[in-house]
Design a protein around this motif. Structure first.
Motif, PDB file in Angstrom:
ATOM      1  N   GLU A  45       0.638  -1.142  -0.222  1.00 42.78           N
ATOM      2  CA  GLU A  45      -0.324   0.139   0.109  1.00 42.78           C
ATOM      3  C   GLU A  45       0.706   1.635  -0.431  1.00 42.78           C
ATOM      4  O   GLU A  45       0.764   2.571  -0.528  1.00 42.78           O
ATOM      5  CB  GLU A  45      -0.740   0.051   1.082  1.00 42.78           C
ATOM      6  CG  GLU A  45      -2.281  -1.246   1.059  1.00 42.78           C
ATOM      7  CD  GLU A  45      -3.365  -0.472  -0.203  1.00 42.78           C
ATOM      8  OE1 GLU A  45      -2.716   0.232  -0.634  1.00 42.78           O
ATOM      9  OE2 GLU A  45      -4.143  -1.238   0.048  1.00 42.78           O
ATOM     10  N   ILE A 634      -9.824   0.343   3.723  1.00 39.32           N
ATOM     11  CA  ILE A 634      -8.867   0.655   2.910  1.00 39.32           C
ATOM     12  C   ILE A 634      -9.095  -0.695   2.043  1.00 39.32           C
ATOM     13  O   ILE A 634      -9.711  -1.116   0.714  1.00 39.32           O
ATOM     14  CB  ILE A 634      -7.488   1.369   2.408  1.00 39.32           C
ATOM     15  CG1 ILE A 634      -7.468   1.451   1.249  1.00 39.32           C
ATOM     16  CG2 ILE A 634      -6.693   0.127   3.204  1.00 39.32           C
ATOM     17  CD1 ILE A 634      -6.584   2.658   1.237  1.00 39.32           C
ATOM     18  N   ARG A 638     -12.138  -0.738  -1.019  1.00 42.17           N
ATOM     19  CA  ARG A 638     -11.274  -0.353  -3.150  1.00 42.17           C
ATOM     20  C   ARG A 638     -12.344  -1.819  -4.242  1.00 42.17           C
ATOM     21  O   ARG A 638     -12.627  -1.783  -4.855  1.00 42.17           O
ATOM     22  CB  ARG A 638      -9.944  -1.752  -2.796  1.00 42.17           C
ATOM     23  CG  ARG A 638      -9.198  -0.915  -2.469  1.00 42.17           C
ATOM     24  CD  ARG A 638      -7.614  -1.798  -2.439  1.00 42.17           C
ATOM     25  NE  ARG A 638      -6.767  -0.491  -1.953  1.00 42.17           N
ATOM     26  CZ  ARG A 638      -6.148   0.871  -2.640  1.00 42.17           C
ATOM     27  NH1 ARG A 638      -6.573   1.637  -3.442  1.00 42.17           N
ATOM     28  NH2 ARG A 638      -5.000   0.903  -1.613  1.00 42.17           N
ATOM     29  N   LEU A 647      -7.565   6.460  -3.982  1.00 41.84           N
ATOM     30  CA  LEU A 647      -8.023   5.883  -2.415  1.00 41.84           C
ATOM     31  C   LEU A 647      -6.740   5.209  -2.161  1.00 41.84           C
ATOM     32  O   LEU A 647      -5.727   4.200  -2.874  1.00 41.84           O
ATOM     33  CB  LEU A 647      -8.851   4.697  -2.123  1.00 41.84           C
ATOM     34  CG  LEU A 647      -9.023   3.705  -0.931  1.00 41.84           C
ATOM     35  CD1 LEU A 647      -9.507   4.533  -0.446  1.00 41.84           C
ATOM     36  CD2 LEU A 647     -10.245   2.764  -1.624  1.00 41.84           C
ATOM     37  N   LEU A 649      -3.313   4.883   1.339  1.00 41.52           N
ATOM     38  CA  LEU A 649      -3.229   3.996   2.353  1.00 41.52           C
ATOM     39  C   LEU A 649      -1.993   4.263   2.701  1.00 41.52           C
ATOM     40  O   LEU A 649      -1.327   3.646   1.761  1.00 41.52           O
ATOM     41  CB  LEU A 649      -3.658   3.216   3.002  1.00 41.52           C
ATOM     42  CG  LEU A 649      -2.872   2.403   4.467  1.00 41.52           C
ATOM     43  CD1 LEU A 649      -3.820   2.811   5.587  1.00 41.52           C
ATOM     44  CD2 LEU A 649      -3.611   0.349   4.595  1.00 41.52           C
TER      45      LEU A 649
END
Length: 685
Positions: A45, A634, A638, A647, A649
């Motif tokens: 991420e 998250i 998704r 989006l 993280l």
């Protein structure tokens, strides 16, 4: 052009059942920081975030340098005199951490460096010094160090005269410690190793092994936490036990540390009180007798149970009594009325009380370091959304003030007259008027096209006072409006404001924020294409609830260390903070609270819909909100969101709830957030 795909967390269904309700958590497996696959996912991420934002890296660096350039790097605190020494905290140019020093008797005396945190931090990705406490004879100082960010401190002792660090080592503490008057007995707070609840007070004798420390008090009720301090009068040591709604204190003469502590007033559920000792009385700030906004009472020091308490300042429906500061000739009262803090000066003679005058509606004022009774000088802090913070010495007799220090904004471009600050009122869906504090450049046109960052917290009765920020100037000077929504769940408009935003009324917090957003759009401060929202921790819960309920209002959202998996966390009493939170959120072991929490818990209410652009941040070692809450959030977002919006993280693999520990490292995190917002606005310089 290469398409960059976000990481996909594997799905391992995990069944959770309570009250005959079954929830399937596909990402429960992320709740294991020792699992290499979890670390791998978090790193992926981070890699995705770094790849996707690589075009902003130079801008982030320039933002960082811009924000850093406003800071006086060789800054220092206003000295204060305590027990014969002036104490000073200062920073040096290029250094991330503070230096704690003192001067004996005079500011002209040689500086004695107590702790140079820059030296102490070497070799650690994270470093925090806490709990510095000097012995009454000025020879020794206890200090506490956290090198993980989980707020688990190890206490050590330094001989300030020789510079020697003593062998005494006390692990697994909350950081704070206090000396008895004999200069050799130290009291400290121990934490439960699993839940991190502060649950025990121990007594340590200087020069002995901490394994031999005596247990003084064990708080067995897991909804309470404990702490210890010494009264300003230096006569009493005080153990405090507190939960959200109830408090209890124990006192001991600081001259006799081997005697037993005595209960001041036994706990009664719903009775909150705090105590201050002066001469032969204790002064008590309390909600006794249904004093919702608190009142001030007093009692003789030898008769402390509540039947002996008498009123000093009675309860007032419209004024919240927040704190007091006692002096020999004066009582200073911190109050909050109509959402604004006030400092009330009350001579003990009963003649000529008055309030300090403050002009703005978007300021905060508060008493600071006042360690002596026998003085006419009140030291307080003041700042507003456009006014840098000041430390002021006010002569309560002569009614004159001396600004001891005003925060410097370097760089040469800042002029407070270029900005406008004001308070406006939105109407919530139930008719309640909610204040919003706003700051922006004066050259802004109210045409609905301005980017606006709306911030709020709204929990624990924490009032969101207006403060000045040098970093915020980087947004304001690029055309942003900044707005603080003083929503229910805080205590901005008194204790009822808090009561109406917790437990089974928690949703008022979320709907207030949304109604403030709609008001700002209607009044053409901004529009959905340019409105951004930000909140952290419990404010991150707010962000999660808001994007589920009204995603169409926001172009982007920043959720810092967000508390989003409400049900699962509140059902796990092994997680730090959980049991102490039941009076804030409710206990989901009871079906009424379970059902209500389930109706707003962000993680449980993600649905197939469009979501705003979102940046979510967390810390691997966070002890307040565990990293797996935003990680799971998250991962689920998704799979369900129906848009192509950003989006991200971003996990700090070295830090906890407060983020990076160094002052410049923290600026880099702010630069990341600001570049996310400015990039969405097409502003990259």
């Amino acid at each position: 052009m290469t398409t960059i795909f976000p990481p996909v967390a594997k799905i391992i269904p995990h069944t959770l059942e309570k009250h005959n309700d079954i929830r399937i958590d596909n990402y429960y497996w992320l709740n294991d920081r020792e699992n290499p696959e979890v670390i791998d996912y978090l790193n992926k991420e981070n890699d995705y975030y770094n790849e996707m934002t690589s075009h902003t890296k130079d801008f982030q660096k320039s933002l960082f340098e811009e924000m850093k350039s406003r800071i006086k790097e060789d800054d220092q605190s206003v000295p204060y005199l305590y027990n014969g020494y002036y104490y000073i905290t200062r920073f040096e140019i290029g250094q991330d951490y503070p230096i704690y020093s003192r001067k004996k008797g005079s500011l002209e005396a040689p500086e004695e460096i107590m702790f140079n945190c820059n030296e102490m931090a070497k070799g650690n990705a994270y470093f925090q010094l806490g709990g510095v406490s000097v012995s009454p004879d000025n020879q020794f100082a206890t200090f506490a160090v956290d090198t993980k960010g989980r707020r688990i401190y190890t206490i050590r002792v330094k001989n300030l005269l020789t510079g020697e660090i003593l062998p005494d080592t006390i692990e697994n503490t909350s950081g704070g410690s206090v000396w008895a008057n004999d200069n050799k007995t130290i009291f400290y707070t121990n934490q439960d190793k699993k839940t991190l609840r502060s649950d025990k007070i121990f007594k340590h004798n200087l020069g002995t092994d901490s394994k031999d420390d005596a247990l003084v008090f064990h708080e067995k009720d897991d909804t309470f936490s404990v702490y210890i301090y010494k009264e300003k009068s230096k006569k009493y040591l005080v153990i405090g036990s507190s939960s959200t709604l109830t408090s209890e204190y124990r006192t001991l003469n600081a001259n006799t540390p081997n005697e037993a502590f005595e209960v001041f007033q036994p706990r009664v559920r719903g009775l909150e009180y705090s105590i201050s000792h002066f001469e032969d009385h204790f002064y008590i700030l309390t909600n006794k007798d249904e004093a919702t906004n608190f009142k001030l009472m007093k009692t003789p020091e030898n008769a402390t149970s509540k039947e002996n308490w008498t009123d000093v300042i009675p309860h007032r429906e419209e004024v919240l009594l927040e704190d007091i500061e006692i002096f020999k000739e004066y009582l200073v009262v911190e109050e909050r009325a109509n959402g604004l803090t006030q400092l009330r000066i009350m001579p003990w003679s009963g003649k000529g009380e008055y309030y300090l005058p403050f002009e703005s509606e978007t300021y905060s004022a508060f008493t600071t370091t006042n360690v002596d009774f026998d003085t006419d000088i009140l030291r307080y802090g003041y700042q507003s959304l456009t006014t840098p913070s000041s430390v002021i010495d006010f002569n309560m007799k002569g009614k004159t003030k001396e600004i001891k220090k005003e925060q410097q904004v370097l760089g040469g471009n800042f002029d407070k007259n270029n900005y406008t600050e004001k308070r406006i009122w939105a109407t919530a869906q139930d008719g309640t008027k909610v204040p919003i504090s706003i700051v922006h450049r004066k050259d802004i046109t109210q045409n609905g096209k301005n980017p606006l960052l709306q911030y709020a917290y709204g929990s624990y009765g924490y009032s969101m006072d207006c403060t000045f920020s040098t970093t915020r100037l980087s947004l304001l000077d690029r055309g942003f409006i900044f707005a603080i929504a003083h929503i229910r769940g805080g205590e901005d408009l008194g204790r009822p404001w808090y009561e109406n935003g917790k437990l089974l009324k928690k949703k008022n917090t979320f709907t207030d924020f949304i109604d403030c957003s709609r008001f700002l759009i209607t009044e053409e401060y901004t529009s959905p294409e340019h409105l951004y929202a930000e909140g952290g921790s419990a404010g991150g819960l707010l962000m999660g609830a808001v994007v589920n309920a009204a995603p169409e209002l926001y172009h982007g959202v920043i959720a810092q260390v967000p508390f989003v998996d409400v049900i699962t966390t509140m059902l796990d009493d092994s997680i730090p903070l959980t049991t102490g939170e039941y009076d804030e959120w409710g206990n989901p072991n009871e079906k009424e609270y379970y059902d209500y929490m389930l109706s707003y818990s962000p993680y449980d209410n993600i649905k197939k819909q469009n979501y705003p652009n979102m940046l979510i941040t967390t810390g691997l070692h966070d002890s307040q909100v565990q990293y797996w809450e935003p990680a799971k959030w998250i991962a689920k977002l998704r799979t369900l969101k129906t848009d192509t919006n950003l989006l991200y993280l971003n996990t700090n693999m070295d830090a906890g709830h407060g983020g990076a520990s160094g002052r410049f490292e923290a600026l880099k995190e702010i630069a990341k957030e600001f570049s996310f917002l400015l990039d969405l606005e097409g502003i990259l310089k």
